[in-house]
Design a protein around this motif. Structure first.
Motif, short mmCIF file in Angstrom:
data_model
loop_
_atom_site.label_atom_id
_atom_site.label_comp_id
_atom_site.label_asym_id
_atom_site.label_seq_id
_atom_site.Cartn_x
_atom_site.Cartn_y
_atom_site.Cartn_z
N ASP A 61 0.82 -1.22 0.00
CA ASP A 61 0.00 0.00 0.00
C ASP A 61 0.85 1.27 0.00
N ASN A 62 2.20 1.10 0.04
CA ASN A 62 3.14 2.23 0.05
C ASN A 62 2.97 3.14 1.25
N ARG A 63 2.32 2.65 2.31
CA ARG A 63 2.15 3.42 3.55
C ARG A 63 2.58 2.62 4.78
N THR A 64 2.13 1.36 4.84
CA THR A 64 2.44 0.51 5.99
C THR A 64 3.92 0.13 5.97
N ILE A 65 4.57 0.26 7.13
CA ILE A 65 5.99 -0.08 7.24
C ILE A 65 6.12 -1.45 7.88
N LEU A 66 6.87 -2.32 7.21
CA LEU A 66 7.11 -3.67 7.68
C LEU A 66 8.61 -3.90 7.84
#
Length: 313
Positions: free
Chosen positions: A89-94
Motif C-alpha cells: 500500500d506504500n504506507r504501511t511499514i514492515l
C-alpha cells in the motif's frame, strides 16, 4: 525521492536517466494485495501478540517516559526487506527493525511515535534531541560511539553484490580487489565511511582508485547497478542476501565484515538500559527468534543485548 551522489563518475546525462527511471520504478512499486510474499520472508506472520508488559523492565524507564507512555522514533525505511520497507500500500511499514521495536515497546508498555527520516540525518537528529531513538540497521562503530549509544539487537554487517552476468569479481576479501571499479552504496552509512577511509589502498598498491557513488535511496543503488552506472554494490549482509534471492541478475559475493546493529540513542540516554533489558526479554521468551525466522535472518541472532559494545575487528 532523492538521489544523492558523491562523485561525478555517473555523469549528468546518466544521473538524469537514472533518476527518471527510478521514479518510474518507485511509482509502480506497489503490487496487488494478494501477491505472493517474496522468497525467504513471512511478512504477515504474527510474532508479537503474545507479548505483554514486564513491569520490572518498564520500571527502568525514566519516570517522565513512563508517565507519557510514548517514545519518539526516527526510522530509515529502505526499498526492500528485511530491515524496514513499505508494504504494497506504500504506507504501511514492515520489517525486522519494525517488529523488534514493536516487541520492545510491548515489553516496556509504551507506544512508538514513529517518523520516517533519511538514514544520514537520524544520528545528528538524535544528538540534537529531536528524536529519542533511531532505527535503520545502524552498525556499531567506534566513530559513531563518540556521540551515540547503541543497544544491540542483531549482528549484520558489510557485504558486496554484483550483476550475475558480471564475472570480474568473486568473493571480496580486500578492497584492493575493487580498484578501478565504481562502487554504489548508501549515503551516511558505515559502507560509505569504510570506502572513503580506505581509498588509499589502490594507489598504495599501484592500482587505479575505485570510485564511490553514494545514494540516499537504496533502490537507486540497485537500479544504478543494473543500468551499469555502478559495477558493485556495498550494503548490508542480510539485505544483499535477500536481494540476491528476489531480484533478477544479482549475485551476493559474501560477507566482508560483521557489525553489531542496534537501536541508536544520544550519548548517555537514560532509555538505553530499559531497551537492553527489553531485547533480552524478547530473547528469553523466544519472540526474538520468531521475529528473525519471520524475516529470514536467524544467522544474525545475538545471545544477549549489549550497550555500545566494541566494534568488531
Amino acid at each position: 525521492m532523492t538521489v544523492r551522489t558523491r562523485q561525478r563518475g555517473l555523469g549528468t546525462r546518466g544521473l538524469v536517466a537514472l533518476t527518471a527511471l527510478l521514479a518510474l520504478v518507485v511509482s509502480g512499486c506497489g503490487g496487488p494485495a494478494d501477491a505472493d510474499p517474496p522468497a525467504g520472508i513471512e511478512p504477515g506472520k504474527d510474532v508479537l501478540s503474545a507479548l505483554a508488559k514486564d513491569d520490572a523492565i518498564a520500571a527502568l524507564l525514566p519516570a517522565e517516559v513512563r508517565d507519557a507512555g510514548v517514545v519518539r522514533f526516527a526510522s530509515s525505511v529502505g526499498g526492500t526487506p528485511p530491515s524496514a520497507y513499505y508494504a504494497d500500500d506504500n504506507r504501511t511499514i514492515l520489517g525486522q527493525d519494525i517488529d523488534i521495536a514493536e516487541g520492545v515497546a510491548k515489553v516496556l508498555g509504551i507506544r512508538i511515535e514513529r517518523e520516517v527520516a533519511g538514514f544520514e540525518v537520524i544520528l545528528p537528529a538524535l544528538t540534537s534531541g529531536k528524536y529519542d531513538v533511531g532505527t535503520g540497521n545502524f552498525g556499531v562503530t567506534e566513530a559513531r560511539k563518540q556521540t551515540i549509544d547503541f543497544v544491540t539487537y542483531i549482528n549484520d554487517g558489510q557485504g558486496f553484490a554484483v550483476r550475475a552476468d558480471d564475472d570480474r569479481l568473486g568473493r571480496v576479501d580486500s578492497l584492493v580487489q575493487l580498484c578501478g571499479l565504481k562502487i554504489g552504496t548508501g549515503a551516511g552509512t558505515t559502507f560509505e565511511a569504510t570506502l572513503e577511509k580506505e581509498k588509499h589502498v589502490c594507489p598504495d598498491a599501484g592500482k587505479p582508485p575505485y570510485e564511490v557513488l553514494s545514494f540516499s535511496e537504496n533502490a537507486a543503488v540497485f537500479l544504478g547497478l543494473q543500468q551499469r552506472h555502478i559495477d558493485v554494490v556495498m550494503s548490508t549482509i542480510n539485505g544483499l542476501r535477500y536481494a540476491a534471492d528476489n531480484q533478477p541478475n544479482l549475485e551476493f559475493l559474501g560477507e566482508f565484515k560483521r557489525l553489531d546493529v542496534g537501536f541508536a540513542f544520544r550519548k548517555g540516554s537514560p532509555l538505553a538500559p530499559a531497551f537492553r533489558a527489553a531485547v533480552d526479554k524478547l530473547i528469553a521468551t523466544g519472540a526474538y527468534q520468531a521475529i528473525l525466522a519471520k524475516w529470514g535472518t536467524t544467522d544474525s541472532a545475538i545471545p544477549r543485548s549489549e550497550i555500545s559494545p566494541p566494534e568488531h575487528d
